[in-house]
Design a protein around this motif. Structure first.
Motif, mmCIF file in Angstrom:
data_model
loop_
_atom_site.group_PDB
_atom_site.id
_atom_site.type_symbol
_atom_site.label_atom_id
_atom_site.label_comp_id
_atom_site.label_asym_id
_atom_site.label_seq_id
_atom_site.Cartn_x
_atom_site.Cartn_y
_atom_site.Cartn_z
ATOM 1 N N LYS A 144 0.960 -1.238 0.209
ATOM 2 C CA LYS A 144 -0.016 0.083 0.093
ATOM 3 C C LYS A 144 0.853 1.307 -0.199
ATOM 4 C CE LYS A 144 -3.742 -2.390 0.314
ATOM 5 N NZ LYS A 144 -4.575 -2.504 -0.846
ATOM 6 N N SER A 145 0.484 2.180 -0.819
ATOM 7 C CA SER A 145 1.124 3.398 -0.705
ATOM 8 C C SER A 145 0.149 4.608 -0.743
ATOM 9 C CB SER A 145 2.009 3.442 -1.877
ATOM 10 O OG SER A 145 1.427 3.353 -3.347
ATOM 11 N N TRP A 146 0.609 5.874 -0.644
ATOM 12 C CA TRP A 146 -0.266 7.209 -0.817
ATOM 13 C C TRP A 146 0.319 7.937 -1.852
ATOM 14 C CZ3 TRP A 146 -4.261 8.360 2.577
ATOM 15 C CH2 TRP A 146 -4.358 7.754 3.511
ATOM 16 N N GLY A 147 -0.879 8.642 -2.392
ATOM 17 C CA GLY A 147 -0.621 9.875 -3.283
ATOM 18 C C GLY A 147 -1.300 10.914 -3.077
ATOM 19 N N ALA A 148 -1.125 12.199 -3.741
ATOM 20 C CA ALA A 148 -1.762 13.300 -3.372
ATOM 21 C C ALA A 148 -1.683 14.033 -4.901
ATOM 22 C CB ALA A 148 -1.127 14.077 -2.379
ATOM 23 N N VAL A 149 -2.752 15.000 -4.702
ATOM 24 C CA VAL A 149 -2.772 16.024 -6.039
ATOM 25 C C VAL A 149 -2.952 17.483 -5.364
ATOM 26 C CG1 VAL A 149 -4.020 17.026 -7.935
ATOM 27 C CG2 VAL A 149 -3.661 14.460 -7.650
ATOM 28 N N SER A 161 2.018 13.684 -6.436
ATOM 29 C CA SER A 161 2.761 12.805 -5.567
ATOM 30 C C SER A 161 2.392 11.325 -5.522
ATOM 31 C CB SER A 161 2.889 13.262 -4.196
ATOM 32 O OG SER A 161 3.796 12.433 -3.396
ATOM 33 N N THR A 162 3.092 10.447 -5.898
ATOM 34 C CA THR A 162 2.933 8.987 -5.853
ATOM 35 C C THR A 162 3.668 8.075 -5.086
ATOM 36 O OG1 THR A 162 3.641 8.464 -8.079
ATOM 37 C CG2 THR A 162 1.748 9.193 -8.240
ATOM 38 N N GLY A 163 3.375 6.771 -4.733
ATOM 39 C CA GLY A 163 4.202 5.788 -3.961
ATOM 40 C C GLY A 163 4.605 6.370 -2.680
ATOM 41 N N LYS A 164 4.179 6.900 -2.083
ATOM 42 C CA LYS A 164 4.602 7.575 -0.558
ATOM 43 C C LYS A 164 4.169 6.512 0.451
ATOM 44 C CE LYS A 164 7.101 10.401 -2.828
ATOM 45 N NZ LYS A 164 8.314 10.110 -2.878
ATOM 46 N N ALA A 165 5.008 6.574 1.416
ATOM 47 C CA ALA A 165 4.731 5.674 2.616
ATOM 48 C C ALA A 165 3.592 5.949 3.706
ATOM 49 C CB ALA A 165 6.093 5.437 3.213
ATOM 50 N N SER A 166 3.559 7.450 3.520
ATOM 51 C CA SER A 166 2.332 7.839 4.445
ATOM 52 C C SER A 166 1.589 9.087 3.618
ATOM 53 C CB SER A 166 3.230 8.442 5.717
ATOM 54 O OG SER A 166 3.711 9.824 5.464
ATOM 55 N N LYS A 167 0.401 9.571 4.330
ATOM 56 C CA LYS A 167 -0.358 10.584 3.636
ATOM 57 C C LYS A 167 0.515 11.649 4.045
ATOM 58 C CE LYS A 167 -4.772 12.515 4.465
ATOM 59 N NZ LYS A 167 -6.058 12.369 5.057
ATOM 60 N N LEU A 168 0.925 12.005 4.977
ATOM 61 C CA LEU A 168 1.647 13.402 5.217
ATOM 62 C C LEU A 168 2.802 13.436 4.415
ATOM 63 C CD1 LEU A 168 2.404 15.679 7.190
ATOM 64 C CD2 LEU A 168 3.611 14.197 8.797
ATOM 65 N N GLU A 169 3.693 12.463 4.068
ATOM 66 C CA GLU A 169 4.881 12.413 3.219
ATOM 67 C C GLU A 169 4.194 12.826 1.733
ATOM 68 O OE1 GLU A 169 8.515 9.530 1.554
ATOM 69 O OE2 GLU A 169 7.015 8.913 3.122
ATOM 70 N N ALA A 170 3.095 12.011 1.260
ATOM 71 C CA ALA A 170 2.651 12.541 0.028
ATOM 72 C C ALA A 170 2.044 13.931 -0.035
ATOM 73 C CB ALA A 170 1.407 11.335 -0.329
ATOM 74 N N GLU A 171 1.550 14.563 0.780
ATOM 75 C CA GLU A 171 1.000 15.819 0.652
ATOM 76 C C GLU A 171 2.073 16.986 0.832
ATOM 77 O OE1 GLU A 171 -1.970 15.863 4.178
ATOM 78 O OE2 GLU A 171 -3.541 15.274 2.785
ATOM 79 N N SER A 191 -5.992 13.421 -1.485
ATOM 80 C CA SER A 191 -5.000 12.416 -1.018
ATOM 81 C C SER A 191 -5.622 11.085 -1.319
ATOM 82 C CB SER A 191 -4.613 12.401 0.432
ATOM 83 O OG SER A 191 -4.156 13.860 0.516
ATOM 84 N N TYR A 192 -4.940 10.061 -1.547
ATOM 85 C CA TYR A 192 -5.529 8.556 -1.731
ATOM 86 C C TYR A 192 -4.640 7.588 -1.339
ATOM 87 C CZ TYR A 192 -2.606 8.709 -5.865
ATOM 88 O OH TYR A 192 -1.646 8.824 -6.875
ATOM 89 N N LYS A 193 -5.111 6.344 -1.251
ATOM 90 C CA LYS A 193 -4.401 5.131 -0.473
ATOM 91 C C LYS A 193 -4.642 4.335 -1.769
ATOM 92 C CE LYS A 193 -3.496 2.217 3.280
ATOM 93 N NZ LYS A 193 -3.825 1.877 4.522
#
Length: 194
Positions: A144-149, A161-171, A191-193
């Motif tokens: 599972k990974s996080w992404g954001a726009v 942003s895609t493929g991040k370990a946490s929501k905070l890191e993606a944002e 933000s999405y997982k």
């Protein structure tokens, strides 16, 4: 689209086929599998569509029994229960399992794959079942990974942003990415997982 499987026997030799487009094709393939070791006088003992099959040797006489069900586990478990009820001492051994799973065809995916995704983000993934056993199958697990726009209202710049370990890191990354275009008012809008 439904797929078919079949099981044929000749004495103590068996043959099976799964993932075929018709009952007749599954029967022919099961007979061909049975005949490859030189067996003669074979008969198709079972066909099924969009199901799994299991075959088991029963008892001291090594009689084979067949069952189909929604999963290999259910088919095998049913045979095991039947065998234990009928055979007080002897063998109850599963000798074959296989599944004929439905194939989902979509206009946007090539043969052998099905649609994945949602919310306007889509793609295609290989179909997990119904493939001949000689073809490779994915054996891993999803990570599972996080992404954001992010969007800047002042000029419409965006960041992804895609493929991040946490929501905070993606944002955090997506806001920084958006600001690289020069807009000071970038903010994470989604933000999405996966």
């Amino acid at each position: 689209m439904e797929t078919w499987g079949g099981f044929a026997v000749s004495g103590t030799t068996g043959g099976a086929a799964t993932g075929l487009r018709s009952e007749a094709e599954a029967s022919r393939a099961a007979i061909a599998d049975c005949a490859k070791d030189g067996a003669k006088n074979f008969a198709v003992k079972m066909t099924c569509n969009n199901q799994c099959m299991a075959a088991m040797y029963f008892g001291p006489g090594y009689e084979s029994r067949l069952r189909s069900a929604a999963t290999v586990h259910i088919a095998s478990q049913g045979l095991e229960l039947d065998c234990r009820a009928q055979v007080l001492s002897g063998v109850c051994e599963v000798i074959y399992t296989g599944c004929s799973e439905p194939i989902f065809e979509e206009w946007r995916c090539p043969p052998g794959s099905h649609p994945v995704g949602g919310l306007g983000v889509g793609g295609c993934a290989p179909i997990g079942g119904g493939l001949p056993s000689s073809q490779p199958r994915a054996m891993g697990r999803w990570h599972k990974s996080w992404g954001a726009v992010a969007i800047a209202p002042s000029n419409g710049d965006i960041g992804v942003s895609t493929g991040k370990a946490s929501k905070l890191e993606a944002e955090q990354e997506v806001t920084s990415s958006c600001r690289n275009g020069g807009a000071p008012d970038c903010r994470s809008e989604l933000s999405y997982k996966d």
